[in-house]
Design a protein around this motif. Sequence first.
Motif, PDB file in Angstrom:
ATOM      1  N   LYS A   9      36.728  24.264  48.980  1.00  0.00           N
ATOM      2  CA  LYS A   9      35.533  23.847  48.016  1.00  0.00           C
ATOM      3  C   LYS A   9      36.102  21.947  47.762  1.00  0.00           C
ATOM      4  CE  LYS A   9      32.783  24.697  43.857  1.00  0.00           C
ATOM      5  NZ  LYS A   9      31.591  25.324  44.521  1.00  0.00           N
ATOM      6  N   TYR A  35      26.255  18.014  56.758  1.00  0.00           N
ATOM      7  CA  TYR A  35      25.649  16.617  55.844  1.00  0.00           C
ATOM      8  C   TYR A  35      26.905  15.935  55.639  1.00  0.00           C
ATOM      9  CZ  TYR A  35      20.913  18.037  56.883  1.00  0.00           C
ATOM     10  OH  TYR A  35      19.764  18.868  57.363  1.00  0.00           O
ATOM     11  N   GLN A  37      27.379  13.919  51.321  1.00  0.00           N
ATOM     12  CA  GLN A  37      26.371  13.680  50.924  1.00  0.00           C
ATOM     13  C   GLN A  37      27.244  12.378  50.302  1.00  0.00           C
ATOM     14  OE1 GLN A  37      25.853  16.000  47.182  1.00  0.00           O
ATOM     15  NE2 GLN A  37      23.190  15.536  47.590  1.00  0.00           N
ATOM     16  N   LYS A  41      24.026  10.540  45.964  1.00  0.00           N
ATOM     17  CA  LYS A  41      23.682  11.809  45.971  1.00  0.00           C
ATOM     18  C   LYS A  41      22.956  11.998  47.306  1.00  0.00           C
ATOM     19  CE  LYS A  41      24.976  14.633  42.903  1.00  0.00           C
ATOM     20  NZ  LYS A  41      25.689  15.340  43.530  1.00  0.00           N
ATOM     21  N   PHE A  42      23.051  10.116  48.335  1.00  0.00           N
ATOM     22  CA  PHE A  42      22.879  10.375  49.193  1.00  0.00           C
ATOM     23  C   PHE A  42      22.657  10.964  50.310  1.00  0.00           C
ATOM     24  CE2 PHE A  42      19.955   8.319  52.468  1.00  0.00           C
ATOM     25  CZ  PHE A  42      19.985   7.847  53.174  1.00  0.00           C
ATOM     26  N   LEU A  43      21.618  11.957  51.118  1.00  0.00           N
ATOM     27  CA  LEU A  43      22.235  12.345  52.026  1.00  0.00           C
ATOM     28  C   LEU A  43      22.167  12.208  53.562  1.00  0.00           C
ATOM     29  CD1 LEU A  43      23.124  15.383  51.583  1.00  0.00           C
ATOM     30  CD2 LEU A  43      21.167  16.387  52.125  1.00  0.00           C
ATOM     31  N   GLU A  58      24.504  11.928  64.996  1.00  0.00           N
ATOM     32  CA  GLU A  58      23.914  11.342  64.225  1.00  0.00           C
ATOM     33  C   GLU A  58      25.691  10.093  64.625  1.00  0.00           C
ATOM     34  OE1 GLU A  58      20.981   9.986  63.166  1.00  0.00           O
ATOM     35  OE2 GLU A  58      20.399  12.217  63.913  1.00  0.00           O
ATOM     36  N   PHE A  90      27.912  18.955  53.054  1.00  0.00           N
ATOM     37  CA  PHE A  90      27.402  20.868  52.779  1.00  0.00           C
ATOM     38  C   PHE A  90      27.190  20.593  54.447  1.00  0.00           C
ATOM     39  CE2 PHE A  90      26.302  21.167  48.557  1.00  0.00           C
ATOM     40  CZ  PHE A  90      26.069  19.098  48.198  1.00  0.00           C
ATOM     41  N   THR A 104      13.353  26.858  57.321  1.00  0.00           N
ATOM     42  CA  THR A 104      13.826  26.568  56.400  1.00  0.00           C
ATOM     43  C   THR A 104      15.775  26.225  56.326  1.00  0.00           C
ATOM     44  OG1 THR A 104      12.223  27.549  54.603  1.00  0.00           O
ATOM     45  CG2 THR A 104      14.397  27.330  53.638  1.00  0.00           C
ATOM     46  N   GLN A 105      16.327  25.422  56.015  1.00  0.00           N
ATOM     47  CA  GLN A 105      17.826  25.569  56.318  1.00  0.00           C
ATOM     48  C   GLN A 105      17.840  25.783  54.243  1.00  0.00           C
ATOM     49  OE1 GLN A 105      19.164  21.880  56.901  1.00  0.00           O
ATOM     50  NE2 GLN A 105      17.405  20.989  58.781  1.00  0.00           N
ATOM     51  N   PHE A 107      21.531  25.537  52.435  1.00  0.00           N
ATOM     52  CA  PHE A 107      22.464  25.104  52.150  1.00  0.00           C
ATOM     53  C   PHE A 107      24.162  25.917  51.772  1.00  0.00           C
ATOM     54  CE2 PHE A 107      21.225  20.343  52.993  1.00  0.00           C
ATOM     55  CZ  PHE A 107      20.284  20.904  53.349  1.00  0.00           C
ATOM     56  N   GLY A 108      25.088  25.555  52.315  1.00  0.00           N
ATOM     57  CA  GLY A 108      26.791  26.153  52.315  1.00  0.00           C
ATOM     58  C   GLY A 108      26.263  25.303  50.452  1.00  0.00           C
ATOM     59  N   PRO A 109      28.261  25.566  49.773  1.00  0.00           N
ATOM     60  CA  PRO A 109      28.142  24.789  48.348  1.00  0.00           C
ATOM     61  C   PRO A 109      28.473  23.572  48.506  1.00  0.00           C
ATOM     62  CG  PRO A 109      29.705  26.703  49.143  1.00  0.00           C
ATOM     63  CD  PRO A 109      29.013  27.000  49.255  1.00  0.00           C
TER      64      PRO A 109
ATOM     65  N   TYR B  36      13.595  20.043  48.104  1.00  0.00           N
ATOM     66  CA  TYR B  36      14.748  21.158  47.990  1.00  0.00           C
ATOM     67  C   TYR B  36      15.184  20.198  46.303  1.00  0.00           C
ATOM     68  CZ  TYR B  36      15.762  22.420  52.864  1.00  0.00           C
ATOM     69  OH  TYR B  36      15.904  23.419  53.701  1.00  0.00           O
ATOM     70  N   GLY B  43      24.719  23.740  46.045  1.00  0.00           N
ATOM     71  CA  GLY B  43      24.137  22.882  47.893  1.00  0.00           C
ATOM     72  C   GLY B  43      22.787  22.948  47.116  1.00  0.00           C
TER      73      GLY B  43
END
Lengths: 116, 109
Positions: A9, A35, A37, A41-43, A58, A90, A104-105, A107-109, B36, B43
């Motif tokens: 984590k 991903y 971030q 906060k830009f993902l 990418e 992420f 739908t995706q 996401f992990g924590p 989202y 997340g």
Amino acid sequence: DTAVSQTPKYLVTQMGNDKSIKCEQNLGHDTMYWYKQDSKKFLKIMFSYNNKELIINETVPNRFSPKSPDKAHLNLHINSLELGDSAVYFCASSQGAPGVGTDTQYFGPGTRLTVL
Amino acid sequence: GNSVTQMEGPVTLSEEAFLTINCTYTATGYPSLFWYVQYPGEGLQLLLKATKADDKGSNKGFEATYRKETTSFHLEKGSVQVSDSAVYFCALHNNDMRFGAGTRLTVKP
């Protein structure tokens, strides 16, 4: 039961080190993603794998190398870590291949990586 | 190419205020659109989605309508709560997923 899990984590390390982040999904999905971030906060998507095959790659430095041993796991290995790699990473998964518009995706924590 | 533009934050509201977070998109064809939500330290979670023009997605009191004529998918809620404080991301899927920059919402009691 956790659907998408990531370890660790939190990860604090020195510049120049090599580190890995692991991701596992127990949803039976075919596609997994990484991903990044940033602090604002830009993902941004980095990679996508469908059934262990690289689909999206990418523009990321080749110090980043994803590895998918099976379709439930997508690990991210980073060589020669730099200060700019500090971010939250992420993992996500979805049922179909990229291009399935309604997918739908999940996401992990997230893994917060800090490079000192 | 495909892209999403959402209103810059942060947005600060009092409890029970009306919320609008604007989102517009650029895409060829017929993308699917999503909102989202990311709560602190967690997340992203899907809040709602719409897959074709004029569809309305709704969940937890939030709504967004897919407007092809204005290429928009604005998020609205009639009465926000403190627990709605989070970062909200608009996204589109058209061969791949593109996220907006995120809008931080803070709701004060």
